[in-house]
Design an enzyme around this catalytic site. Structure first.
Site, short mmCIF file in Angstrom:
data_model
loop_
_atom_site.label_atom_id
_atom_site.label_comp_id
_atom_site.label_asym_id
_atom_site.label_seq_id
_atom_site.Cartn_x
_atom_site.Cartn_y
_atom_site.Cartn_z
N GLY A 149 11.90 33.43 40.24
CA GLY A 149 12.39 35.10 40.45
C GLY A 149 11.13 36.03 40.02
N GLN A 150 11.56 37.11 40.07
CA GLN A 150 10.69 38.29 39.84
C GLN A 150 10.12 38.19 38.55
OE1 GLN A 150 12.11 42.13 39.27
NE2 GLN A 150 10.25 43.28 39.62
N LYS A 187 26.69 41.34 32.74
CA LYS A 187 25.68 41.89 31.77
C LYS A 187 26.49 42.25 30.02
CE LYS A 187 21.70 41.28 33.61
NZ LYS A 187 21.14 40.03 33.16
N TYR A 219 27.69 43.21 38.37
CA TYR A 219 26.44 42.94 37.71
C TYR A 219 26.52 43.27 36.02
CZ TYR A 219 21.19 43.19 36.71
OH TYR A 219 20.00 43.07 36.03
N ASP A 239 13.87 25.77 38.81
CA ASP A 239 14.29 26.84 39.80
C ASP A 239 15.11 26.09 40.80
OD1 ASP A 239 13.91 29.81 40.53
OD2 ASP A 239 14.10 29.05 42.42
#
Ligand code: SER
Length: 314
Positions: A11-12, A144, A140, A34
């Site tokens: 990912g980023q 979190k 999201y 991954d």
């Protein structure tokens, strides 16, 4: 940290964190995993395919390499999470609970990033304190906050060495983010270099915290290496380096590329999310407890982003 596992390595953040960790701890000591194959990650060190929801295979990889530290980065971002909330819960919480259980069973330290997206409700938008109201209205954010609470629970109940930061929007030039509310601040640089008109999805005066990837990588490692006796907080620390609106980043790019054009086409989902998040975090606790200090600001980041994206010859 001697044997490190990075989950969600493609990912980023993962794609750059693996390279950064390998440069510090040695290529052979950083295992990248991954869902999808990656030639880049497999070229310089160990790489395995893993669905983070598959606890048995996850544990098998931890045993195979004698892992002592896990970076759990597998997650869907905020806007994508609103399009697919049950999938976001399944992936974000599934990867988290597997990581916590495996860290408990195998005595690993565990880093799971939190985010500015953990905030929501009636909290101070400016200089948002470390400890304040957190009532997010996105899936999201719900994930979190749950992650912060569960990670603290595993620390106090089982002694697992869980640590975390609340990342701002991360700006980077290697792997594109996908499905986040802060993605515009990455995409704008690509449009500027390609000479395209940029269509901005959030309105001109919305402030959000942002951070350049090199600061985010350094924060991650500095927190994991910090003296635990100094940590009053664990999950998660506010960290900050810059906060801007679309107009401010646009003006910064126009100083270098005066012909660059931006127009607004507001995405109502992203706009509502952005308005529910802090304008600017107060990161005093991170500064006091483990010496956090950013090195990049909007101007130096803009120079570096334009240089790096130009070098790609897109
Ligand atoms: N960059 C993330 C997002 O926009 C926030 O942590 O979803």
């Amino acid at each position: 940290m001697k044997k490190i596992l990075v989950v969600g390595a493609g990912g980023q953040i993962g794609s750059e964190l693996v390279v950064y960790l390998r440069s510090i701890y040695g290529n052979g000591n950083v295992v990248a995993v991954d869902l999808h194959p990656s030639e880049a990650l497999a070229a310089d060190g160990p790489f395995e395919l893993l669905d983070a929801l598959d606890a048995e295979r996850y544990a098998e990889i931890v045993r195979k390499y004698g892992v002592d530290s896990i970076f759990n980065l597998a997650a869907l971002l905020s806007a994508k999470g609103e399009a697919k909330p049950t999938l976001a819960w399944k992936i974000n919480i599934g990867a988290l609970t597997n990581s916590l259980e495996i860290a408990r069973q195998y005595g690993c330290a565990l880093f799971t990033p939190s985010s500015i997206g953990a905030f929501g409700g009636d909290f101070p938008r400016d200089n948002t304190p470390q400890d304040t109201i957190m009532q997010p209205n996105t899936m999201y954010g719900v994930c979190k906050v749950t992650g912060e609470l569960l990670s603290n629970y595993y620390h106090t109940r089982f002694g697992v060495d869980t640590r975390s930061v609340r990342f701002p929007g991360i700006i980077s030039n290697v792997t594109l983010p996908g499905g986040g509310t802060t993605d515009y601040a990455v995409e704008i640089y690509y449009a500027a270099v390609k000479g395209e008109r940029f269509v901005c999805p959030v309105s001109e005066n919305v402030y959000m915290d942002m951070m350049y990837m090199p600061d985010a990588l350094r924060a991650t490692v500095e927190l994991m290496e910090a003296d635990p006796s100094k940590l009053k907080h664990r999950n998660s620390f506010n960290i900050a380096s810059m906060s801007f609106t679309p107009e401010i980043i646009y003006a910064e790019i126009r100083k270098r590329l005066p012909d660059f054009e931006m127009v607004y086409e507001i995405d109502p989902v992203k706009e509502a999310i952005a308005e529910s998040w802090p304008n600017k975090l107060d990161d005093t606790c991170a500064r006091e407890e483990w010496g956090w200090k950013p090195q990049w600001d909007l101007s130096s980041m803009t120079d570096d982003m334009l240089r790096a994206i130009r070098a790609k010859n897109l």
